[in-house]
Design an enzyme around this catalytic site. Structure first.
Site, PDB file in Angstrom:
ATOM      1  N   GLU A 133      70.447  16.310 -11.075  1.00  0.00           N
ATOM      2  CA  GLU A 133      69.965  15.970  -9.726  1.00  0.00           C
ATOM      3  C   GLU A 133      70.398  14.576  -9.335  1.00  0.00           C
ATOM      4  OE1 GLU A 133      68.403  16.877 -12.438  1.00  0.00           O
ATOM      5  OE2 GLU A 133      66.388  17.625 -12.057  1.00  0.00           O
ATOM      6  N   CYS A 190      62.703  16.665 -13.977  1.00  0.00           N
ATOM      7  CA  CYS A 190      61.825  16.016 -14.954  1.00  0.00           C
ATOM      8  C   CYS A 190      60.972  14.953 -14.269  1.00  0.00           C
ATOM      9  CB  CYS A 190      62.641  15.416 -16.085  1.00  0.00           C
ATOM     10  SG  CYS A 190      63.668  14.040 -15.565  1.00  0.00           S
ATOM     11  N   CYS A 218      63.690  12.356 -12.595  1.00  0.00           N
ATOM     12  CA  CYS A 218      64.427  12.854 -11.431  1.00  0.00           C
ATOM     13  C   CYS A 218      63.507  12.990 -10.227  1.00  0.00           C
ATOM     14  CB  CYS A 218      65.060  14.201 -11.748  1.00  0.00           C
ATOM     15  SG  CYS A 218      66.396  14.054 -12.931  1.00  0.00           S
ATOM     16  N   ALA A 262      80.089  39.826 -39.835  1.00  0.00           N
ATOM     17  CA  ALA A 262      81.355  40.537 -39.598  1.00  0.00           C
ATOM     18  C   ALA A 262      81.424  41.646 -40.630  1.00  0.00           C
ATOM     19  CB  ALA A 262      82.533  39.587 -39.752  1.00  0.00           C
ATOM     20  N   SER A 322      86.857  39.615 -48.526  1.00  0.00           N
ATOM     21  CA  SER A 322      86.324  39.790 -47.173  1.00  0.00           C
ATOM     22  C   SER A 322      87.271  39.262 -46.101  1.00  0.00           C
ATOM     23  CB  SER A 322      84.977  39.080 -47.061  1.00  0.00           C
ATOM     24  OG  SER A 322      85.161  37.709 -47.302  1.00  0.00           O
ATOM     25  N   TRP A 347      90.639  39.618 -44.050  1.00  0.00           N
ATOM     26  CA  TRP A 347      89.691  39.526 -42.972  1.00  0.00           C
ATOM     27  C   TRP A 347      89.201  40.927 -42.644  1.00  0.00           C
ATOM     28  CZ3 TRP A 347      88.106  34.823 -42.210  1.00  0.00           C
ATOM     29  CH2 TRP A 347      88.974  33.749 -42.405  1.00  0.00           C
ATOM     30  N   ARG A 350      80.834  28.541 -32.986  1.00  0.00           N
ATOM     31  CA  ARG A 350      80.697  27.335 -33.816  1.00  0.00           C
ATOM     32  C   ARG A 350      80.740  26.090 -32.956  1.00  0.00           C
ATOM     33  NH1 ARG A 350      84.878  28.463 -38.798  1.00  0.00           N
ATOM     34  NH2 ARG A 350      83.638  30.029 -39.899  1.00  0.00           N
ATOM     35  N   ARG A 365      88.125  25.988 -34.795  1.00  0.00           N
ATOM     36  CA  ARG A 365      89.557  25.785 -34.585  1.00  0.00           C
ATOM     37  C   ARG A 365      90.036  26.490 -33.311  1.00  0.00           C
ATOM     38  NH1 ARG A 365      88.444  26.299 -39.771  1.00  0.00           N
ATOM     39  NH2 ARG A 365      89.257  28.392 -40.138  1.00  0.00           N
ATOM     40  N   GLY A 402      76.289  35.267 -46.819  1.00  0.00           N
ATOM     41  CA  GLY A 402      76.538  36.555 -47.450  1.00  0.00           C
ATOM     42  C   GLY A 402      75.298  37.435 -47.399  1.00  0.00           C
TER      43      GLY A 402
HETATM   44  C1  AOF Z   1      66.321  17.337 -15.313  1.00  0.00           C
HETATM   45  N1  AOF Z   1      67.658  17.381 -15.091  1.00  0.00           N
HETATM   46  O1  AOF Z   1      69.777  17.444 -15.778  1.00  0.00           O
HETATM   47  C2  AOF Z   1      68.084  17.485 -17.407  1.00  0.00           C
HETATM   48  C3  AOF Z   1      66.669  17.491 -17.629  1.00  0.00           C
HETATM   49  O2  AOF Z   1      66.335  11.805 -22.567  1.00  0.00           O
HETATM   50  P1  AOF Z   1      66.518  12.188 -21.142  1.00  0.00           P
HETATM   51  O3  AOF Z   1      66.088  11.112 -20.178  1.00  0.00           O
HETATM   52  O4  AOF Z   1      67.894  12.708 -20.810  1.00  0.00           O
HETATM   53  O5  AOF Z   1      65.483  13.395 -20.838  1.00  0.00           O
HETATM   54  C4  AOF Z   1      65.598  14.629 -21.491  1.00  0.00           C
HETATM   55  C5  AOF Z   1      64.600  15.606 -20.929  1.00  0.00           C
HETATM   56  O6  AOF Z   1      64.775  15.760 -19.523  1.00  0.00           O
HETATM   57  C6  AOF Z   1      64.751  17.013 -21.496  1.00  0.00           C
HETATM   58  O7  AOF Z   1      63.961  17.218 -22.637  1.00  0.00           O
HETATM   59  C7  AOF Z   1      64.277  17.886 -20.342  1.00  0.00           C
HETATM   60  O8  AOF Z   1      62.878  17.958 -20.272  1.00  0.00           O
HETATM   61  C8  AOF Z   1      64.793  17.126 -19.157  1.00  0.00           C
HETATM   62  N2  AOF Z   1      66.168  17.536 -18.866  1.00  0.00           N
HETATM   63  N3  AOF Z   1      65.856  17.449 -16.563  1.00  0.00           N
HETATM   64  O9  AOF Z   1      65.536  17.175 -14.375  1.00  0.00           O
HETATM   65  C9  AOF Z   1      68.560  17.452 -16.067  1.00  0.00           C
HETATM   66  N4  AOF Z   1      68.954  17.499 -18.429  1.00  0.00           N
HETATM   67 ZN    ZN Z   2      65.666  14.662 -14.904  1.00  0.00          ZN
END
Ligand code: AOF
Ligand code: ZN
Length: 356
Positions: free
Chosen positions: A46, A69, A79, A149, A163, A165, A179, A202, A287
């Site tokens: 945001e 957040c 935010c 697999a 194994s 492949w 990965r 890879r 395994g």
């Molecule tokens: C949002 N927008 O793009 C993300 C959110 O350590 P910080 O400050 O980056 O905060 C991490 C926390 O913020 C994460 O645990 C989650 O609750 C929130 N992530 N929130 O509004 C975002 N990445």
């Molecule tokens: Zn945020």
């Protein structure tokens, strides 16, 4: 919101332990700014979008894939502050932030400032995109994928252990992609001794996962790939069975160790230990025995099974899941939300373990 989800994905699973989030700002029916969260520690989606906007946001609508957040004890400012200040009048959210420090509180704060909030748009897609984050932030343990697999008759190796492949190159590419998305790979000494695997990704722009190796007595020679970083390795070793000399060898190489003292390592406990190290996702590449322990210890969230059009047969060849078994069919592990795809000659099956 579709555009915001597309933007979120651009982070390419590099935001751990944070979620992947995308944001789009619309004014007078036009997209005027967008952003996504690139990496933990960097601005949230945001804020990225708000900063990029070249005009006033009074009356604009923000589309964001996760509830904004509102908590302060973290790397970046909330935010919700930035949204309120910006003049945005409407916020459309795909899903609530499952983080207990936010979970609904972000929405409440926005509403209390007279901002209209709409929730649950493309929620399923948003939840799927952040399945690792959702598991981790609510349980403090990683989301666990069990990768297998195997042949059509469910075997992962011949009686002599061959194994390589079973599946096609295309299937193996997908494993390398996975990965690259997970924080860590979990395996045990048997698999490592047999193939001396690297467990790296890879593929183009691949990111190597941390390697977690269950090697209670340090049976794997130190010149094997897994004990030669990068990438980093954590050795899971036995408190009493590992000699002091061997522990010193690991320490000298800077290999982190996790000690356990029970007969067999309890994977539930291990997942908690890994969670403390901010490992939010993990893929098991082991395994017959490790696969079995993973199921019976109840740590598996998702199965990814590659089935090759081959049959090995025999009762001494290695089954995909060894060890313990259910006596009655009605008790068997169940898998839900199956998805099936062809990958070159193979069949790829994905599903979630039903729990409880
Ligand atoms: C949002 N927008 O793009 C993300 C959110 O350590 P910080 O400050 O980056 O905060 C991490 C926390 O913020 C994460 O645990 C989650 O609750 C929130 N992530 N929130 O509004 C975002 N990445
Ligand atoms: Zn945020």
């Amino acid at each position: 919101m579709k555009r915001a989800l597309y933007l979120a994905k651009k982070a390419n699973w590099r935001t751990s332990p944070n979620p992947m989030v995308g944001a789009v700002i619309v004014k007078n029916g036009k997209i005027i700014a967008e952003g996504y969260h690139k990496k933990a520690g960097l601005p949230h989606a945001e804020v990225e979008a708000i900063m990029k906007a070249k005009e006033h946001l009074n009356g604009a609508t923000l589309y964001v894939t996760l509830e904004p957040c509102c908590h302060r004890d973290k790397k970046t400012p909330p935010c919700t502050d930035a949204i309120i200040k910006s003049g945005i009048k409407r916020v459309v959210i795909a899903m609530k932030d499952p983080n207990p420090k936010v979970s609904g509180k972000g929405i409440e704060i926005l509403k209390s400032h007279g901002i209209e909030v709409i929730e649950g748009i493309f929620e399923e897609d948003a939840r799927k995109l952040n399945e690792f984050y959702i598991k981790y932030i609510t349980t403090k343990t990683p989301f666990v994928i069990l990768k297998i697999a195997m042949t059509l008759d469910g075997k992962i190796a011949t009686p002599s252990g061959e194994s390589k492949w079973i599946t096609s190159e295309e299937s193996r590419k997908l494993v390398h992609l996975m990965r690259s998305r997970v924080d860590a790979i979990l395996t045990a000494y048997g698999t490592v001794l047999k193939d001396n695997p690297m467990f790296t990704s890879r593929i183009k722009n691949g990111k190597n996962p941390l390697r977690v190796i269950i090697d209670p007595e340090l049976k794997i020679p130190l010149n094997y790939h897994v004990y030669n970083p990068p990438p980093a390795t954590i050795a899971v070793v036995h408190e009493r069975k590992l000699s002091d000399d061997k522990l010193k060898l690991l320490n000298d190489r800077g290999i982190e160790t996790i000690f356990f003292s029970s007969e067999k390592v309890d994977l539930k406990w291990l997942m908690k230990e890994l969670g403390k190290r901010e490992i939010t996702s993990l893929m098991i590449e082991g395994g017959s025995s490790l696969n079995s322990y993973a199921l019976w210890d109840g740590v598996v969230d998702k199965l990814m099974i590659f089935v090759a059009p081959k049959i090995i047969g025999g009762s001494n060849s290695y089954p995909s899941i060894g060890g313990k078994f259910y006596k009655n069919l009605n008790e068997a592990f169940e898998v839900r939300d199956l998805k099936i795809k062809r990958i070159s000659g193979d069949i790829f099956i994905e599903g979630y373990l039903k729990k409880g």
